[in-house]
Scaffold this motif. Sequence first.
Motif, PDB file in Angstrom:
ATOM      1  N   GLY A 182      44.441  47.319  43.384  1.00 31.10           N
ATOM      2  CA  GLY A 182      43.704  47.728  44.572  1.00 31.10           C
ATOM      3  C   GLY A 182      42.209  47.749  44.431  1.00 31.10           C
ATOM      4  N   ASN A 183      41.687  47.275  43.286  1.00 32.15           N
ATOM      5  CA  ASN A 183      40.240  47.264  43.065  1.00 32.15           C
ATOM      6  C   ASN A 183      39.616  46.016  43.677  1.00 32.15           C
ATOM      7  N   LYS A 184      38.487  46.164  44.347  1.00 30.69           N
ATOM      8  CA  LYS A 184      37.778  45.017  44.895  1.00 30.69           C
ATOM      9  C   LYS A 184      37.184  44.198  43.753  1.00 30.69           C
ATOM     10  N   VAL A 185      37.307  42.881  43.850  1.00 24.47           N
ATOM     11  CA  VAL A 185      36.767  42.007  42.815  1.00 24.47           C
ATOM     12  C   VAL A 185      35.577  41.194  43.330  1.00 24.47           C
ATOM     13  N   MET A 186      35.228  41.398  44.584  1.00 22.95           N
ATOM     14  CA  MET A 186      33.975  40.885  45.142  1.00 22.95           C
ATOM     15  C   MET A 186      33.344  42.005  45.946  1.00 22.95           C
ATOM     16  N   HIS A 195      51.800  44.634  49.743  1.00 26.87           N
ATOM     17  CA  HIS A 195      51.426  43.261  49.423  1.00 26.87           C
ATOM     18  C   HIS A 195      51.265  43.046  47.920  1.00 26.87           C
ATOM     19  N   SER A 196      50.717  44.026  47.214  1.00 25.64           N
ATOM     20  CA  SER A 196      50.589  43.875  45.765  1.00 25.64           C
ATOM     21  C   SER A 196      51.968  43.787  45.115  1.00 25.64           C
ATOM     22  N   ALA A 197      52.934  44.514  45.650  1.00 24.61           N
ATOM     23  CA  ALA A 197      54.289  44.455  45.106  1.00 24.61           C
ATOM     24  C   ALA A 197      54.855  43.050  45.196  1.00 24.61           C
ATOM     25  N   ILE A 198      54.750  42.442  46.378  1.00 26.57           N
ATOM     26  CA  ILE A 198      55.348  41.123  46.576  1.00 26.57           C
ATOM     27  C   ILE A 198      54.586  40.047  45.807  1.00 26.57           C
ATOM     28  N   HIS A 199      53.259  40.098  45.849  1.00 22.40           N
ATOM     29  CA  HIS A 199      52.478  39.086  45.128  1.00 22.40           C
ATOM     30  C   HIS A 199      52.725  39.158  43.620  1.00 22.40           C
ATOM     31  N   GLU A 221      44.979  35.768  37.535  1.00 26.57           N
ATOM     32  CA  GLU A 221      44.646  37.178  37.721  1.00 26.57           C
ATOM     33  C   GLU A 221      45.484  37.862  38.798  1.00 26.57           C
ATOM     34  N   HIS A 222      46.161  37.090  39.647  1.00 27.66           N
ATOM     35  CA  HIS A 222      46.914  37.652  40.772  1.00 27.66           C
ATOM     36  C   HIS A 222      46.016  38.410  41.744  1.00 27.66           C
TER      37      HIS A 222
END
Length: 259
Positions: free
Chosen positions: A81-85, A99-103, A54-55
């Motif tokens: 950018g959505n919280k998953v917990m 950070h989302s770009a690099i991951h 899911e990254h």
Amino acid sequence: MATALKAMTTVKDQVSAEEWALRVDLAAAYRLVALYGWDDLIFTHLSARVPGPEHHFLINPYTHMFEEITASSLVKIDVDGNKVMDTPAPVNRAGFVIHSAIHAGRDDAVAVLHLHTPHGQAVSAMAEGLLPHTQTAMIAGHDVAYHDFEGIATELEERERLVEDLGTKNAMILRNHGTLTIGESVPQAFLRMYFLERACEAQVLMLSAGRENLNTPHQGVAEKVEGQSSGAGMRMLADGLAWPALLRKLDRVNPGYRD
């Protein structure tokens, strides 16, 4: 009764053993950043990608000082950018964008560290970037990419350029901004940041003597150091030697990150 049981459920109960171990390492990295004086109030970010397709990745709650971060307080979000917990803690958008770009763009980027230290910012503002005049700079410098400043990183379109500029390197100087490192583990990203930040600090100090007074290393020395400080040896140094020592230090001076 059901409400009481839900209230007793901890974050550790809700995640895999692999994710919990990653949370502990990332929380430790936050506190170590604070310990070394690299933090910037509640700003800048460290993140780690959770195992799985899911990254999803972990990042700091945008409410905590770095020395307060715990394994349970880290926020898990997706690449949008959505919280998953469920958590009331907000997430800084600039941190999410970088950070989302690099991951998402580098499968080997399990951990991403980004700082705004005075020395890192100073070197990021120098036209020549990182100079190969110290051993530490030669250890870090061969693996450093550069990305031009586009303003505070809130625009999603910048993500593609961040990944393109990073390429296959494992560290980046964000021009007029700060420093960034990645790693296949939190320890590897942290050790890379340690070397990069030490190199930047040394550069600021040595330039106080004037550029004309610097001793330039002999031709070929930087390439020799690159060979001596790359590959499996550096991974072992980070994961097997430096990180356990750093955790022992942290347990002495600021325990609680495992909570």
